[in-house]
Design a protein around this motif. Structure first.
Motif, PDB file in Angstrom:
ATOM      1  N   PHE A   1       7.783 106.838   8.815  1.00 10.56           N
ATOM      2  CA  PHE A   1       6.350 107.120   8.769  1.00 10.56           C
ATOM      3  C   PHE A   1       5.939 107.794   7.465  1.00 10.56           C
ATOM      4  CE2 PHE A   1       2.603 109.717   9.536  1.00 10.56           C
ATOM      5  CZ  PHE A   1       1.741 108.773  10.067  1.00 10.56           C
ATOM      6  N   ALA A   2       6.758 108.708   6.967  1.00 11.89           N
ATOM      7  CA  ALA A   2       6.407 109.434   5.751  1.00 11.89           C
ATOM      8  C   ALA A   2       6.332 108.521   4.532  1.00 11.89           C
ATOM      9  CB  ALA A   2       7.407 110.563   5.495  1.00 11.89           C
ATOM     10  N   GLN A   3       6.976 107.350   4.614  1.00  9.75           N
ATOM     11  CA  GLN A   3       6.992 106.415   3.490  1.00  9.75           C
ATOM     12  C   GLN A   3       6.073 105.216   3.699  1.00  9.75           C
ATOM     13  OE1 GLN A   3      11.084 105.301   2.665  1.00  9.75           O
ATOM     14  NE2 GLN A   3      11.821 107.346   3.220  1.00  9.75           N
ATOM     15  N   LEU A   4       5.423 105.142   4.853  1.00  8.86           N
ATOM     16  CA  LEU A   4       4.693 103.932   5.216  1.00  8.86           C
ATOM     17  C   LEU A   4       3.572 103.600   4.245  1.00  8.86           C
ATOM     18  CD1 LEU A   4       4.181 101.632   7.259  1.00  8.86           C
ATOM     19  CD2 LEU A   4       2.701 103.215   8.510  1.00  8.86           C
ATOM     20  N   ASP A   5       2.691 104.562   3.965  1.00  6.38           N
ATOM     21  CA  ASP A   5       1.548 104.279   3.105  1.00  6.38           C
ATOM     22  C   ASP A   5       1.977 103.894   1.696  1.00  6.38           C
ATOM     23  OD1 ASP A   5      -0.365 104.730   5.101  1.00  6.38           O
ATOM     24  OD2 ASP A   5      -0.361 106.878   4.738  1.00  6.38           O
ATOM     25  N   ARG A   6       2.983 104.590   1.162  1.00  2.00           N
ATOM     26  CA  ARG A   6       3.468 104.261  -0.185  1.00  2.00           C
ATOM     27  C   ARG A   6       4.112 102.882  -0.219  1.00  2.00           C
ATOM     28  NH1 ARG A   6       5.242 109.629   0.159  1.00  2.00           N
ATOM     29  NH2 ARG A   6       7.388 108.960   0.530  1.00  2.00           N
ATOM     30  N   THR A   7       4.886 102.568   0.820  1.00  4.38           N
ATOM     31  CA  THR A   7       5.540 101.258   0.879  1.00  4.38           C
ATOM     32  C   THR A   7       4.515 100.137   0.948  1.00  4.38           C
ATOM     33  OG1 THR A   7       7.476 102.203   1.993  1.00  4.38           O
ATOM     34  CG2 THR A   7       7.145  99.825   2.195  1.00  4.38           C
ATOM     35  N   LEU A   8       3.511 100.309   1.791  1.00  3.23           N
ATOM     36  CA  LEU A   8       2.483  99.277   1.922  1.00  3.23           C
ATOM     37  C   LEU A   8       1.727  99.105   0.614  1.00  3.23           C
ATOM     38  CD1 LEU A   8       0.850  97.257   3.565  1.00  3.23           C
ATOM     39  CD2 LEU A   8      -0.567  99.168   4.368  1.00  3.23           C
ATOM     40  N   ALA A   9       1.335 100.202  -0.009  1.00  2.00           N
ATOM     41  CA  ALA A   9       0.588 100.121  -1.269  1.00  2.00           C
ATOM     42  C   ALA A   9       1.400  99.380  -2.331  1.00  2.00           C
ATOM     43  CB  ALA A   9       0.223 101.516  -1.749  1.00  2.00           C
ATOM     44  N   ARG A  10       2.695  99.661  -2.388  1.00  2.00           N
ATOM     45  CA  ARG A  10       3.548  98.997  -3.378  1.00  2.00           C
ATOM     46  C   ARG A  10       3.672  97.503  -3.090  1.00  2.00           C
ATOM     47  NH1 ARG A  10       7.631 101.760  -2.536  1.00  2.00           N
ATOM     48  NH2 ARG A  10       8.864 100.320  -1.285  1.00  2.00           N
ATOM     49  N   ARG A  11       3.843  97.152  -1.831  1.00  2.00           N
ATOM     50  CA  ARG A  11       3.957  95.736  -1.472  1.00  2.00           C
ATOM     51  C   ARG A  11       2.680  94.979  -1.838  1.00  2.00           C
ATOM     52  NH1 ARG A  11       7.599  95.397   3.064  1.00  2.00           N
ATOM     53  NH2 ARG A  11       9.420  96.649   2.456  1.00  2.00           N
ATOM     54  N   VAL A  12       1.539  95.568  -1.523  1.00  2.00           N
ATOM     55  CA  VAL A  12       0.274  94.910  -1.825  1.00  2.00           C
ATOM     56  C   VAL A  12       0.091  94.794  -3.329  1.00  2.00           C
ATOM     57  CG1 VAL A  12      -2.238  95.095  -1.631  1.00  2.00           C
ATOM     58  CG2 VAL A  12      -0.794  95.646   0.342  1.00  2.00           C
ATOM     59  N   ARG A  13       0.411  95.843  -4.050  1.00  2.00           N
ATOM     60  CA  ARG A  13       0.273  95.835  -5.508  1.00  2.00           C
ATOM     61  C   ARG A  13       1.167  94.781  -6.147  1.00  2.00           C
ATOM     62  NH1 ARG A  13       1.360 100.779  -6.144  1.00  2.00           N
ATOM     63  NH2 ARG A  13       3.582 100.556  -6.669  1.00  2.00           N
ATOM     64  N   ASP A  14       2.348  94.565  -5.568  1.00  2.00           N
ATOM     65  CA  ASP A  14       3.299  93.608  -6.122  1.00  2.00           C
ATOM     66  C   ASP A  14       3.074  92.189  -5.619  1.00  2.00           C
ATOM     67  OD1 ASP A  14       4.431  95.740  -7.433  1.00  2.00           O
ATOM     68  OD2 ASP A  14       6.142  95.937  -6.065  1.00  2.00           O
ATOM     69  N   GLY A  15       2.035  91.996  -4.809  1.00  2.00           N
ATOM     70  CA  GLY A  15       1.741  90.654  -4.319  1.00  2.00           C
ATOM     71  C   GLY A  15       2.555  90.229  -3.120  1.00  2.00           C
ATOM     72  N   HIS A  16       3.105  91.188  -2.391  1.00  2.00           N
ATOM     73  CA  HIS A  16       3.930  90.875  -1.227  1.00  2.00           C
ATOM     74  C   HIS A  16       3.369  91.546   0.028  1.00  2.00           C
ATOM     75  CE1 HIS A  16       6.760  89.077  -3.958  1.00  2.00           C
ATOM     76  NE2 HIS A  16       6.940  90.228  -4.598  1.00  2.00           N
ATOM     77  N   ALA A  17       2.097  91.416   0.246  1.00  2.00           N
ATOM     78  CA  ALA A  17       1.476  92.040   1.414  1.00  2.00           C
ATOM     79  C   ALA A  17       2.032  91.440   2.697  1.00  2.00           C
ATOM     80  CB  ALA A  17      -0.035  91.849   1.373  1.00  2.00           C
ATOM     81  N   PRO A  18       2.269  92.261   3.717  1.00  2.00           N
ATOM     82  CA  PRO A  18       2.631  91.711   5.025  1.00  2.00           C
ATOM     83  C   PRO A  18       1.417  91.030   5.637  1.00  2.00           C
ATOM     84  CG  PRO A  18       2.259  94.059   5.188  1.00  2.00           C
ATOM     85  CD  PRO A  18       2.148  93.722   3.729  1.00  2.00           C
ATOM     86  N   ASP A  19       1.619  90.337   6.732  1.00  2.00           N
ATOM     87  CA  ASP A  19       0.481  89.723   7.417  1.00  2.00           C
ATOM     88  C   ASP A  19      -0.315  90.764   8.186  1.00  2.00           C
ATOM     89  OD1 ASP A  19       1.033  86.923   6.714  1.00  2.00           O
ATOM     90  OD2 ASP A  19       2.846  87.244   7.907  1.00  2.00           O
ATOM     91  N   ILE A  20       0.400  91.687   8.843  1.00  2.00           N
ATOM     92  CA  ILE A  20      -0.221  92.766   9.616  1.00  2.00           C
ATOM     93  C   ILE A  20       0.514  94.047   9.268  1.00  2.00           C
ATOM     94  CG2 ILE A  20      -0.679  93.685  11.927  1.00  2.00           C
ATOM     95  CD1 ILE A  20      -0.653  90.761  12.930  1.00  2.00           C
ATOM     96  N   ALA A  21      -0.225  95.130   9.076  1.00  2.00           N
ATOM     97  CA  ALA A  21       0.414  96.395   8.725  1.00  2.00           C
ATOM     98  C   ALA A  21      -0.275  97.553   9.410  1.00  2.00           C
ATOM     99  CB  ALA A  21       0.405  96.605   7.212  1.00  2.00           C
ATOM    100  N   GLN A  22       0.511  98.595   9.667  1.00  2.00           N
ATOM    101  CA  GLN A  22       0.021  99.877  10.149  1.00  2.00           C
ATOM    102  C   GLN A  22      -0.128 100.801   8.953  1.00  2.00           C
ATOM    103  OE1 GLN A  22       2.778 101.751  12.840  1.00  2.00           O
ATOM    104  NE2 GLN A  22       1.745 103.736  12.774  1.00  2.00           N
ATOM    105  N   SER A  23      -1.171 101.638   8.968  1.00  2.77           N
ATOM    106  CA  SER A  23      -1.366 102.579   7.866  1.00  2.77           C
ATOM    107  C   SER A  23      -2.309 103.683   8.304  1.00  2.77           C
ATOM    108  CB  SER A  23      -1.939 101.860   6.643  1.00  2.77           C
ATOM    109  OG  SER A  23      -2.162 102.766   5.568  1.00  2.77           O
ATOM    110  N   ASN A  24      -2.347 104.749   7.515  1.00  2.00           N
ATOM    111  CA  ASN A  24      -3.352 105.789   7.711  1.00  2.00           C
ATOM    112  C   ASN A  24      -4.700 105.391   7.134  1.00  2.00           C
ATOM    113  OD1 ASN A  24      -1.940 108.126   8.945  1.00  2.00           O
ATOM    114  ND2 ASN A  24      -0.659 107.978   7.134  1.00  2.00           N
TER     115      ASN A  24
END
Length: 417
Positions: free
Chosen positions: A77-100
């Motif tokens: 959980f502590a890494q979730l927002d950073r991981t998602l932001a990095r994936r989206v920035r790198d063009g590898h967004a998941p289809d569905i994601a949880q975030s704050n």
């Protein structure tokens, strides 16, 4: 790590079935590619893992929709927002994601609208206050998830010994805190302004006197009501020693633990605390958090968000999965525990009608009138970090609340730019 850092006890989903979404238009995405789902995982210290429930849900979904594979990825959980932001920035967004947060992605045009992925019935079933919190310009992008509303918990044994009752105003809360201190309670009121969730505690107090973080035109920290609220806390709870030694360091996790050891007399808490207290046969009760001059204050609405990303063109598959998750039976099963209230009206109504779920009724009843942090502002992630770091400084003995609030307004201006 917010409310789930303490004894998470989410209801199981094994065998759950649900109403699927209907009438979604076809898309050109490869239907053989697994639907990528990025969610949080939680440390074992918080109790039963939500990962178990995800597994059960996905297993039930696969039986109903064998043509859709789901690739579940858990991130701490502590890494979730950073991981998602990095994936989206790198063009590898998941289809569905949880975030704050959802607003930064929605503002960049990266998310499907709720109307893109749900049928009218499912979209309209979200509890209105929670749906509106997920909107930008009256369009919903954020899907509420792991919802809660807090109440004022108090130790009934200590209250009886001190000869006080649940406070109905701030004056009564202060007097009860004085009485608790008089019988030796180390922290009469647990003011949780530490770095874990200071923005939640502070907002509860601000709402109780007509304030908040933002107005119709944007952020508005240094408004007179907010200044008065933090000044009251400084002068009536912190300086007299009624809120413990260092409120700006008190985290929610520590506060819950201290409450269960009888070290805190009363505090704002979520329904997740009930499970631990019940198992320990701990004497407690809860009441609405009071307005300054009396009556029930507007409750703070809290949740994480689920989002459906446009990048991979999986609109139909996202809609089928999310329609299943938010269908009445799954929503009720997922929101039937003490750490996650249902976010749909149909599931909340069913829970509210079940005598077995009576302990949750007061929390459910608060949800339609809940008020939220400014989650619809893309700058809120940066501003929230500043609130967490500094709002506790405003109530310290000798502090200048207005100066702290003005500094937060300055942070907000920079973040908006």
């Amino acid at each position: 790590m917010r409310r789930r850092q303490f004894l998470l006890h989410t209801a199981g989903l094994t065998g759950a079935t649900a109403l699927g979404t209907a009438g979604l238009s076809a898309c050109s995405a490869d239907t053989n590619t697994p639907l990528k789902l990025l969610v949080a995982s939680y440390d074992k210290s918080v109790g039963s893992s939500i990962g178990d429930q995800w597994g059960s849900l996905i297993g039930a979904f696969r039986k109903a929709h064998p043509d859709i594979e789901v690739d579940l990825e858990r991130v701490p959980f502590a890494q979730l927002d950073r991981t998602l932001a990095r994936r989206v920035r790198d063009g590898h967004a998941p289809d569905i994601a949880q975030s704050n947060f959802f607003a930064p992605y929605a503002q960049d045009g990266k998310l499907y609208k709720a109307s893109d992925i749900f049928d009218i019935r499912t979209e309209g079933d979200f509890i209105r206050s929670y749906a509106e919190a997920g909107m930008i310009d009256r369009v919903q992008y954020g899907l509420p998830f792991l919802a809660s509303t807090p109440r004022l918990f108090y130790n009934t044994a200590l209250f009886k010994k001190a000869g006080v009752r649940a406070p109905g105003s701030w004056a009564e809360l202060r007097d009860a805190a004085k009485a608790l201190k008089g019988i030796g309670v180390p922290t009469p009121y647990g003011l949780q302004l530490g770095p874990e969730a200071a923005e939640d505690e502070a907002l509860a107090w601000l709402l109780a006197d007509g304030g908040g973080y933002a107005g119709l035109t944007g952020y508005d920290f240094a408004n007179p009501s907010n200044v008065d609220t933090l000044t009251w806390l400084r002068d009536n709870l912190v300086t007299p020693g009624l809120a413990g030694r260092d409120p700006k360091s008190l985290t929610r996790t520590d506060a819950y633990a201290q409450f269960l050891r009888g070290k805190i007399g009363m505090m704002i808490a979520h329904p997740v605390l009930m499970g631990a207290a019940d198992r320990a046969e701990f004497p407690y009760a809860h009441a609405p958090f009071p307005k300054k001059l009396g009556g029930a204050a507007p409750p703070v609405g809290l949740n994480d968000w689920l989002m459906a990303f446009r990048q991979n063109g999986r609109r139909e598959q996202c809609g089928t999965f999310l329609g299943y998750l938010y269908g009445r039976k799954s929503a009720l099963a997922y929101g039937g525990g003490q750490s996650a209230l249902p976010v749909t009206s149909s599931a909340a109504k069913a829970l509210r009608e079940s005598p077995r779920q009576r302990p949750l009724w007061d929390f459910i009843d608060q949800m339609p009138v809940a008020q939220f942090q400014p989650t619809n502002l893309g700058s809120w992630p940066k501003v929230r970090s500043a609130v967490r770091a500094h709002i506790g400084e405003a109530v310290a003995e000798g502090a200048r609340p207005k100066a702290v609030l003005e500094s937060l307004d300055a942070v907000a201006v920079r973040a908006e730019l």
